[in-house]
Enzyme design. Structure first.
Site, PDB file in Angstrom:
ATOM      1  N   SER A   1     -10.951  -0.839   3.184  1.00  0.00           N
ATOM      2  CA  SER A   1     -10.188  -1.092   4.270  1.00  0.00           C
ATOM      3  C   SER A   1      -9.707   0.311   4.792  1.00  0.00           C
ATOM      4  CB  SER A   1      -8.959  -1.824   3.813  1.00  0.00           C
ATOM      5  OG  SER A   1      -9.505  -3.107   3.362  1.00  0.00           O
TER       6      SER A   1
ATOM      7  N   ARG B   1       0.738  -1.152  -0.071  1.00  0.00           N
ATOM      8  CA  ARG B   1       0.044   0.079   0.128  1.00  0.00           C
ATOM      9  C   ARG B   1       0.948   1.473   0.051  1.00  0.00           C
ATOM     10  NH1 ARG B   1      -3.000  -3.303  -0.925  1.00  0.00           N
ATOM     11  NH2 ARG B   1      -5.165  -4.102   0.121  1.00  0.00           N
TER      12      ARG B   1
ATOM     13  N   GLU C   1      -5.263   3.946   5.881  1.00  0.00           N
ATOM     14  CA  GLU C   1      -4.743   3.541   4.725  1.00  0.00           C
ATOM     15  C   GLU C   1      -4.943   4.955   3.745  1.00  0.00           C
ATOM     16  OE1 GLU C   1      -5.735  -0.126   2.899  1.00  0.00           O
ATOM     17  OE2 GLU C   1      -6.547   0.888   1.247  1.00  0.00           O
TER      18      GLU C   1
HETATM   19  C1  LIG Z   1     -15.528  -0.074  -1.409  1.00  0.00           C
HETATM   20  C2  LIG Z   1     -14.093   0.308  -1.623  1.00  0.00           C
HETATM   21  C3  LIG Z   1     -13.180  -0.797  -1.870  1.00  0.00           C
HETATM   22  C4  LIG Z   1     -11.715  -0.586  -1.966  1.00  0.00           C
HETATM   23  N1  LIG Z   1     -10.973  -1.660  -2.039  1.00  0.00           N
HETATM   24  C5  LIG Z   1      -9.698  -1.590  -2.339  1.00  0.00           C
HETATM   25  C6  LIG Z   1      -8.715  -2.627  -2.587  1.00  0.00           C
HETATM   26  O1  LIG Z   1      -9.299  -3.876  -2.705  1.00  0.00           O
HETATM   27  N2  LIG Z   1      -7.382  -2.507  -2.589  1.00  0.00           N
HETATM   28  C7  LIG Z   1      -6.934  -1.206  -2.572  1.00  0.00           C
HETATM   29  O2  LIG Z   1      -5.595  -1.033  -2.646  1.00  0.00           O
HETATM   30  N3  LIG Z   1      -7.635  -0.219  -2.514  1.00  0.00           N
HETATM   31  C8  LIG Z   1      -9.067  -0.504  -2.311  1.00  0.00           C
HETATM   32  N4  LIG Z   1      -9.839   0.788  -2.194  1.00  0.00           N
HETATM   33  C9  LIG Z   1      -9.179   2.214  -2.063  1.00  0.00           C
HETATM   34  C10 LIG Z   1      -9.332   2.853  -3.526  1.00  0.00           C
HETATM   35  O3  LIG Z   1     -10.277   2.372  -4.150  1.00  0.00           O
HETATM   36  C11 LIG Z   1      -7.909   2.980  -4.074  1.00  0.00           C
HETATM   37  O4  LIG Z   1      -6.753   3.422  -3.174  1.00  0.00           O
HETATM   38  C12 LIG Z   1      -8.071   3.911  -5.322  1.00  0.00           C
HETATM   39  O5  LIG Z   1      -6.744   3.492  -6.209  1.00  0.00           O
HETATM   40  C13 LIG Z   1      -8.079   5.354  -5.197  1.00  0.00           C
HETATM   41  O6  LIG Z   1      -8.328   6.147  -6.324  1.00  0.00           O
HETATM   42  P1  LIG Z   1      -9.031   7.377  -6.414  1.00  0.00           P
HETATM   43  O7  LIG Z   1      -8.878   7.898  -7.703  1.00  0.00           O
HETATM   44  O8  LIG Z   1     -10.457   7.129  -6.046  1.00  0.00           O
HETATM   45  O9  LIG Z   1      -8.110   8.112  -5.571  1.00  0.00           O
HETATM   46  P2  LIG Z   1      -8.482   9.355  -4.794  1.00  0.00           P
HETATM   47  O10 LIG Z   1      -9.212   8.898  -3.514  1.00  0.00           O
HETATM   48  O11 LIG Z   1      -8.978  10.562  -5.404  1.00  0.00           O
HETATM   49  O12 LIG Z   1      -6.963   9.889  -4.304  1.00  0.00           O
HETATM   50  C14 LIG Z   1      -6.146   8.868  -3.482  1.00  0.00           C
HETATM   51  C15 LIG Z   1      -4.688   9.785  -3.435  1.00  0.00           C
HETATM   52  O13 LIG Z   1      -4.423   9.633  -4.596  1.00  0.00           O
HETATM   53  C16 LIG Z   1      -3.845  10.950  -5.048  1.00  0.00           C
HETATM   54  N5  LIG Z   1      -4.119  11.022  -6.502  1.00  0.00           N
HETATM   55  C17 LIG Z   1      -5.068  10.711  -7.067  1.00  0.00           C
HETATM   56  N6  LIG Z   1      -5.066  10.709  -8.529  1.00  0.00           N
HETATM   57  C18 LIG Z   1      -3.813  11.254  -8.746  1.00  0.00           C
HETATM   58  C19 LIG Z   1      -3.091  11.454 -10.001  1.00  0.00           C
HETATM   59  N7  LIG Z   1      -3.447  10.974 -11.093  1.00  0.00           N
HETATM   60  N8  LIG Z   1      -1.541  11.751  -9.674  1.00  0.00           N
HETATM   61  C20 LIG Z   1      -1.009  11.852  -8.603  1.00  0.00           C
HETATM   62  N9  LIG Z   1      -1.767  11.364  -7.458  1.00  0.00           N
HETATM   63  C21 LIG Z   1      -3.201  11.199  -7.581  1.00  0.00           C
HETATM   64  C22 LIG Z   1      -4.573  11.885  -4.485  1.00  0.00           C
HETATM   65  O14 LIG Z   1      -4.092  13.293  -4.466  1.00  0.00           O
HETATM   66  C23 LIG Z   1      -4.770  11.353  -3.174  1.00  0.00           C
HETATM   67  O15 LIG Z   1      -3.759  11.656  -2.265  1.00  0.00           O
HETATM   68  C24 LIG Z   1     -11.296   0.715  -1.774  1.00  0.00           C
HETATM   69  C25 LIG Z   1     -12.039   1.731  -1.829  1.00  0.00           C
HETATM   70  C26 LIG Z   1     -13.462   1.643  -1.553  1.00  0.00           C
HETATM   71  C27 LIG Z   1     -14.274   2.666  -1.324  1.00  0.00           C
END
Ligand SMILES: Cc1cc2nc3c(=O)[nH]c(=O)nc-3n(C[C@H](O)[C@H](O)[C@H](O)COP(=O)(O)OP(=O)(O)OC[C@H]3O[C@@H](n4cnc5c(N)ncnc54)[C@H](O)[C@@H]3O)c2cc1C
Length: 349
Positions: free
Chosen positions: A249, A165, A345
């Protein structure tokens, strides 16, 4: 005309999966790599926060920095041989849609990561992982805008410094508050397997193998079967953010030294522990939280999911500050009871 004229006071409630009502004082949608570099050339010193799908964020207050919402789209094949394909994907693509499109094309490697919310651009940030696979296993390289040098930079897999992570992108900030990411990811390249004879499905986790066997019904197992099994299993275990706000998580599984793990094993023989190659031991955070008595707890508008203690939820009408107060209560109780520190996380703003 200024092509980046920001929208003012944009409500972010539907743009974060916890559903907290906060607002972006300035908001700009970024729809291409060219727009991204043009924006930073026009505003090199602007405070900016990069938003993807908002599924790994706890927003505790309105955002003063300009929110750059990554919405660039496009998937292109860059290299293709008999065995592999290298595919480049724009940051704003929806992760799950890309996974399903790639398994449908007969590409292997991402099937275990189906149904993770969010965007492609965010997937390297925390090295997303599920069901025995992490994005580092398939990631080829990353193209990002470096806000410090004001130029495009490339990261190969090793340069991303992936671990559990974690990656280089989670630690590179321009400010002490850690909201100004140094690198803004514009495109992610994946190297995926095409040759099915070289594919080893990873189905040893939980009841994935049983479900895959049901879906394949005696026929040949494909990546589509694995993705479908994982979608079904995840849907029963995790709350749908459209129904109940969450970030998946909430806590990372803590990694402790062998001495503490051995001590815990004597007092709690049933604690799920996973020895790591370097001698440390990973402990299931969900088990620790459940043992500390928090599973299913509701504290006003926030709480702990009744089916999975690792997931903190927002029932509506609450705030990020309330969720973080609950998270701190849980961490403190786990530390008091087990001597183990657990940490969140998601990114907390
Ligand atoms: C129901 C659910 C289940 C999930 N299951 C998992 C799982 O199984 N495994 C797992 O690893 N995660 C899981 N997650 C967490 C999440 O989905 C991931 O971490 C995902 O990659 C976040 O993507 P996002 O586009 O929503 O990022 P955001 O929430 O918008 O951003 C997260 C971080 O990344 C940065 N960021 C976003 N885009 C960029 C970019 N283009 N360049 C630089 N920085 C950037 C943001 O500034 C922030 O710091 C889950 C979440 C939910 C709600």
């Amino acid at each position: 005309m200024n092509e980046f004229l920001p929208q003012r006071d944009v409500d972010l409630t539907s743009l974060n999966t916890l559903g907290f009502s906060v607002c972006a004082h300035r908001y700009v949608a970024i729809r291409s790599a060219r727009e991204l570099s043009s924006y930073f050339k026009a505003y090199p010193d602007e405070d900016c926060f990069v938003l993807g799908g908002g599924s790994n964020l706890v927003l505790t207050r309105d955002i003063d920095a300009t929110v750059l919402h990554m919405q660039s789209r496009g998937v292109a094949v860059y290299e293709e041989t008999d065995t592999h394909v290298v595919v480049g994907v724009q940051a704003g693509e929806i992760w799950h849609d890309f996974v399903m499109a790639s398994v449908a094309r007969g590409w292997f490697g991402l099937e275990n990561l189906a149904l993770i919310p969010g965007t492609v651009g965010a997937c390297p940030v925390q090295n997303i992982g599920a069901y025995g696979v992490e994005i580092k296993d398939a990631l080829h390289k990353v193209k990002a805008w470096d806000r410090l040098t004001q130029s495009w930079v490339w990261f190969d897999n090793a340069q991303c410094e992936f671990s559990y992570r974690d990656s280089v992108f989670k630690h590179a900030f321009l400010d002490e508050a850690c909201t100004q990411s140094r690198y803004v990811i514009s495109k992610v390249f994946f190297k995926l397997l095409k040759d099915k004879t070289q594919w080893q499905p990873k189905i040893g986790y939980g009841d994935v193998a049983t479900r895959v066997a049901d879906l394949a019904a005696g026929g040949e197992v494909t990546a589509v079967h694995v993705a479908q099994a994982i979608i079904e299993i995840r849907s029963t275990k995790l709350p749908d953010p459209k129904v109940l706000g969450n970030t998946g998580s909430f806590f990372k599984n803590p990694i402790v030294d062998a001495a503490l793990a051995a001590q815990l094993k004597t007092t709690h023989p049933n604690a799920p522990m996973y020895p790591q190659p370097d001698g440390t031991v990973k402990i299931a955070a969900g088990w620790l939280i459940e043992q500390a008595g928090f599973k299913g707890l509701r504290d006003g508008a926030v709480g702990v999911y009744e089916k999975q203690a690792l997931v903190l939820v927002h029932h509506g009408g609450g705030t990020g500050a309330e969720l973080m107060a609950l998270a701190q209560r849980i961490s403190a109780a786990v530390f008091t009871q087990f001597g183990v520190r657990i940490s969140p996380e998601p990114m907390v703003i």
